[in-house]
Design a protein around this motif. Structure first.
Motif, short mmCIF file in Angstrom:
data_model
loop_
_atom_site.label_atom_id
_atom_site.label_comp_id
_atom_site.label_asym_id
_atom_site.label_seq_id
_atom_site.Cartn_x
_atom_site.Cartn_y
_atom_site.Cartn_z
N ARG A 15 17.34 48.39 35.01
CA ARG A 15 16.23 48.86 34.17
C ARG A 15 14.98 48.76 35.04
O ARG A 15 14.61 47.67 35.47
N GLY A 39 19.35 53.47 26.52
CA GLY A 39 19.81 52.56 25.49
C GLY A 39 20.91 51.61 25.94
O GLY A 39 21.62 51.05 25.12
N ALA A 40 21.05 51.40 27.27
CA ALA A 40 22.08 50.48 27.77
C ALA A 40 21.48 49.11 28.08
O ALA A 40 20.29 48.99 28.33
N VAL A 41 22.32 48.10 28.03
CA VAL A 41 21.92 46.77 28.50
C VAL A 41 22.06 46.75 30.02
O VAL A 41 23.09 47.14 30.55
N ALA A 42 20.99 46.35 30.70
CA ALA A 42 20.98 46.39 32.17
C ALA A 42 21.33 45.04 32.76
O ALA A 42 21.01 44.00 32.20
N ASP A 43 22.00 45.08 33.93
CA ASP A 43 22.28 43.84 34.65
C ASP A 43 21.00 43.27 35.25
O ASP A 43 20.84 42.05 35.35
N ARG A 99 29.36 39.58 41.28
CA ARG A 99 30.70 39.99 40.84
C ARG A 99 31.56 40.48 41.98
O ARG A 99 32.76 40.68 41.81
N ALA B 21 20.18 47.11 22.21
CA ALA B 21 20.14 46.98 23.67
C ALA B 21 18.73 46.64 24.17
O ALA B 21 18.57 45.83 25.09
N ASP B 22 17.70 47.26 23.59
CA ASP B 22 16.34 46.99 24.06
C ASP B 22 15.99 45.52 23.92
O ASP B 22 15.38 44.92 24.80
N TRP B 24 18.16 43.04 23.69
CA TRP B 24 18.97 42.26 24.64
C TRP B 24 18.33 42.27 26.03
O TRP B 24 18.27 41.24 26.70
N ASN B 25 17.86 43.45 26.46
CA ASN B 25 17.21 43.52 27.76
C ASN B 25 16.00 42.59 27.82
O ASN B 25 15.78 41.89 28.81
N PRO B 50 27.46 41.94 23.09
CA PRO B 50 27.89 43.26 23.59
C PRO B 50 28.66 43.13 24.91
O PRO B 50 28.40 42.21 25.71
N ALA B 52 28.43 44.65 27.69
CA ALA B 52 27.63 44.66 28.91
C ALA B 52 26.91 43.34 29.14
O ALA B 52 26.47 43.04 30.24
N VAL B 53 26.76 42.54 28.08
CA VAL B 53 26.04 41.27 28.20
C VAL B 53 26.94 40.18 28.77
O VAL B 53 26.49 39.28 29.47
N PRO B 55 29.28 39.86 31.23
CA PRO B 55 29.27 39.47 32.66
C PRO B 55 27.93 38.88 33.11
O PRO B 55 27.91 38.04 34.01
N ILE B 56 26.84 39.28 32.49
CA ILE B 56 25.52 38.74 32.87
C ILE B 56 25.49 37.24 32.55
O ILE B 56 25.04 36.42 33.36
#
Lengths: 287, 329
Positions: A15, A39-43, A99, B21-22, B24-25, B50, B52-53, B55-56
C-alpha cells in the motif's frame, strides 16, 4: 495520505501513500497490467512524505519510509518520485520480508527451470535479465529472487526493471519506448528508466521454478567463464541476502541446499550479445 | 485515529471481526509503528482473521520469537562475562519478561539488553564486559561524561562480534530526576530465575515500568510500554504495589499508569485532565503509521527534559547539544 495505490508483485502486496499525485499516477500507468488490488489488505505500507513541514509545496522533497524505514535515508527530488516509490517497496522487502530467503539477484526461467544471477549494483544483472526476458526466457525479477525455504523453489518478484545509464539505450532498442517509464535524469545512481516486464512475466508471477544455474555476471572485462568455490558462493549469497540472519536455521538450511545443488559460474561479458551467447551455451551444456 | 483502534483490538480482539480491509491496513500500520504487531498477533490467536492478514501476524510472531531467543543469548553471555564478580545480575524490561516466561513477554520485541547491578560494582562490571568483547558506542566526550555523572546507567556498550547493545543500570531513574528510587531495595527483593540471573519482584517491575514511562521519557513507544504495564499489573499485588511505590518515591506515576492501563487496555478508570492529555499523546498515530499531533508530541519531548534536569542544567545541556548540531524532532 492524499494519494494512494495498492500493488501486488509476486507474493507481496504494497500500500503506497504519497503526499503528491505524480508518483502514484506513474505507478498506476506502469503497473496497469498487474492485478487490481483495490480494497486489499497489504503486507507493507510505503510512505512518500515531505521531508519537512513546508516541503510538500516549496521545493518538494521526498522522505521515503513506511513500516520499515531508515532514519538517515537521503531525501529525493519529486522529479524522481517514481524511483522513490520503487525504493520504498524495495526497502520494505529488504527489511521486512520473512516468507522466503531474499536474494539480491535477477532471475529468468526456461522450461520450468530457473537461472539466478547475482551481483553488486552495476554488475549488469538487471540488464541481462531484461534482455533474456525478450529472447525466449521468462523474466522473473531484476532485483530480488525469492528462495522458498521449504520447497527450494525460486519464486518471481517481477517489479518494474530498473535500467541505468547505458543499459537504457540497449534495452530501448530491444523493447521500444512504449514499455518504458519516464527518463529520470541525474539520480544518485545516474540516469534511470523503468521497464514494464512483458505480459507473460506478469501473468505468471505466482509461478516459481527449481533453480538450475547460478551466475555471478560482471559487465566490462573481456569475455571469461570461471568456476566458483562453494564456500565462496555461500558467503557471497549470505551477503546478497538481507534476511538470511532473520530466517535463522531455515535460511541456513535452504541456502546450503541451494549451494549444494545448483552449479555456479562467474562470467565476465563485454556486451549484452556476448552475455546472451554465454548464457545459452552454459545452459545447453547442463542439458 | 488508528492508535485508538489498536488499543481496542488489544483490549478486545473480537472488535476486529467487523473490520474491512482499509481498517485492517490502518490497524496493522499503527501496530507496526508502535512495535505492538506481535503482541496483537498473540491476542488474535484463535480469532478469525482475513486470509491476507494471517501471514502478516505469523511473520510478526516469528520475529518476536527470534528477538526473544537472541535476547536470552545476550543475557546468558552477560551473565557469563560477569560470573567472576559474584553479584546478582538483574534483567530488566523485555529480556526479563521473556527470560521469566511472563505474560508481558508474549509477542514482545526485545532490542537492547538492560541489566541492573549494585552501584558500587559498576567499575568492575564495566571492566568485565569490556574484557568480554563489549566496547563503547558513544565517541562523544560530552555524552560520555554526561552519562557517568548524571545518568542511572553506563553509556551504552555494544558487543564487537554480535553487534548487540547492553545498558548497565545501577538504579531506575537518572540521578537528576525529582524522585530517588531505593536501588538497594530493588536488588534485595529481586527474584532468582536460574543460572545466576534475577528479575525484579512483581511489584518493582511495575514501579520500574511506570518510572521509565512517565518520569523519564517523552512517551515515544508509550503504547507498548503501557501494554507491558497492563500485563505486569496482572501479576502484582495491589496493596504491596502501593507500598513499593511509596518506598521508591514514585506513588504518582504508579497510580497514573494503573489508571492509564485500565482506561486503554482494561475495564476503564476515572481520569484526570492530565491523564487525558497523556492519552492524547499516546494515541498520536494515524492509519498510515504516521505520528500526528506534532505540537503535543513536541511538548512531551520538552517535558521529558524538564523532568530529567533542573532548569539551569537543562539550559546548559540544550545549549551544548545545539552547538553540536543536534535538533529535536
Amino acid at each position: 495520505m492524499r494519494h494512494a495505490i495498492t500493488l501486488r508483485i509476486g507474493p507481496a502486496t504494497f500500500r503506497i501513500g504519497s503526499a503528491w499525485a505524480q508518483p502514484i499516477a506513474d505507478l498506476a500507468r506502469l503497473y496497469a497490467a498487474y492485478p487490481d488490488m483495490r480494497g486489499a489488505v497489504a503486507d507493507f505500507t510505503v510512505r512518500l512524505q515531505p521531508t519537512g513541514p513546508i516541503r510538500r509545496l516549496v521545493r518538494p522533497s521526498i522522505f521515503i519510509t513506511g513500516d520499515h524505514g531508515l532514519a538517515d535515508a537521503a531525501p529525493m527530488s519529486l522529479a524522481h518520485g517514481l524511483l522513490a516509490a520503487e525504493m520504498g517497496m524495495n526497502l520494505q522487502m529488504a527489511l521486512g520480508w520473512r516468507r522466503h530467503l531474499l536474494l539480491h539477484a535477477s532471475s529468468v526461467e526456461k522450461d520450468g527451470r530457473v537461472l539466478v544471477m547475482t551481483g553488486e549494483s552495476g554488475s549488469g544483472k538487471s540488464t541481462l535479465a531484461a534482455l533474456l526476458g525478450e529472447r525466449g526466457w521468462r523474466l522473473m525479477g531484476d532485483e530480488f529472487a525469492l528462495l522458498d525455504c521449504a520447497s527450494g523453489l525460486i519464486l518471481p518478484f517481477p517489479r518494474l526493471v530498473s535500467l541505468k545509464n547505458r543499459a537504457i539505450g540497449v534495452v530501448e532498442r530491444e523493447v521500444g519506448a512504449t514499455r518504458l517509464g519516464p527518463l529520470l535524469r541525474a539520480t544518485a545512481k545516474g540516469d534511470i528508466r523503468h521497464m514494464i516486464p512483458d505480459a507473460r512475466a506478469i501473468a505468471r508471477m505466482d509461478e516459481g521454478g527449481m533453480p538450475r544455474l547460478l551466475l555471478f555476471p560482471r559487465f566490462g572485462p573481456a569475455a571469461d567463464v570461471r568456476p566458483v568455490d562453494p564456500a565462496e558462493i555461500f558467503m557471497r549469497l549470505t551477503q546478497a541476502s538481507t534476511n538470511y540472519v532473520a530466517l535463522g536455521e531455515a535460511g541456513f538450511a535452504a541456502l546450503t541446499r541451494f549451494v549444494g545443488q545448483v552449479p555456479a559460474r562467474a562470467i565476465d561479458f563485454p556486451s549484452g550479445e556476448d552475455a546472451i551467447a554465454m548464457v545459452d551455451r552454459l545452459w545447453s551444456d547442463l542439458a | 485515529m488508528s492508535a485508538r483502534l489498536l488499543v481496542s483490538a488489544l483490549h478486545d480482539p473480537a472488535v476486529t471481526v467487523a473490520l474491512g480491509a482499509d481498517w485492517w491496513n490502518a490497524l496493522i500500520a499503527a501496530a507496526k509503528a508502535e512495535r505492538l504487531i506481535a503482541a496483537l498477533a498473540v491476542r488474535l490467536d484463535g480469532h478469525a482473521v482475513p486470509e491476507a492478514v494471517r501471514p502478516i501476524l505469523a511473520d510478526a510472531r516469528a520475529d518476536a520469537d527470534r528477538e526473544g531467543q537472541q535476547a536470552l543469548w545476550e543475557a546468558d553471555r552477560a551473565a557469563f562475562a560477569l560470573r567472576a564478580l559474584d553479584i546478582p545480575v538483574i534483567l530488566l524490561k523485555g529480556t526479563a519478561y521473556v527470560a521469566a516466561g511472563l505474560p508481558a513477554g508474549q509477542g514482545r520485541f526485545v532490542g537492547d539488553l538492560d541489566i541492573l547491578v549494585p552501584r558500587a560494582m559498576m567499575p568492575d562490571v564495566e571492566a568485565a564486559l569490556i574484557g568480554a568483547g563489549w566496547e563503547w558506542v558513544k565517541e562523544d566526550a560530552y555524552d560520555d561524561a554526561y552519562y557517568r555523572q548524571w545518568m542511572h546507567e553506563l553509556p551504552p556498550l555494544i558487543h564487537v562480534e554480535r553487534d548487540r547493545l547492553i545498558d548497565v543500570h545501577h538504579t531506575i531513574l537518572p540521578l537528576t530526576a525529582r524522585s530517588r528510587p531505593n536501588a538497594a531495595a530493588l536488588i534485595a527483593d529481586a527474584v532468582p530465575i536460574g543460572e545466576g540471573l534475577f528479575i525484579l519482584s512483581p511489584e518493582d517491575r511495575v514501579v520500574h515500568a511506570a518510572a521509565h514511562m512517565l518520569a523519564d521519557g517523552d512517551l515515544q513507544g508509550g503504547l507498548r510500554n503501557l501494554w507491558d504495564i497492563h500485563s505486569l499489573l496482572s501479576q502484582a499485588d495491589r496493596h504491596r504495589l502501593a507500598e513499593r511505590a511509596a518506598l521508591h518515591d514514585l506513588k504518582r506515576p504508579v497510580a497514573q499508569v494503573a489508571r492509564l492501563a485500565a482506561a486503554l487496555y482494561g475495564g476503564g478508570a476515572r481520569l484526570t485532565l492530565w491523564d487525558r492529555l497523556v492519552i492524547a499523546r499516546l494515541l498520536a498515530r494515524d492509519g498510515w503509521g504516521r505520528e500526528t499531533r506534532k505540537l503535543l508530541v513536541f511538548a512531551f519531548f520538552v517535558r521529558s527534559h524538564w523532568l530529567r534536569m533542573p532548569p539551569l542544567m537543562l539550559a546548559r545541556h540544550l545549549w551544548t547539544k545545539w552547538r553540536k548540531g543536534h535538533r529535536p524532532v
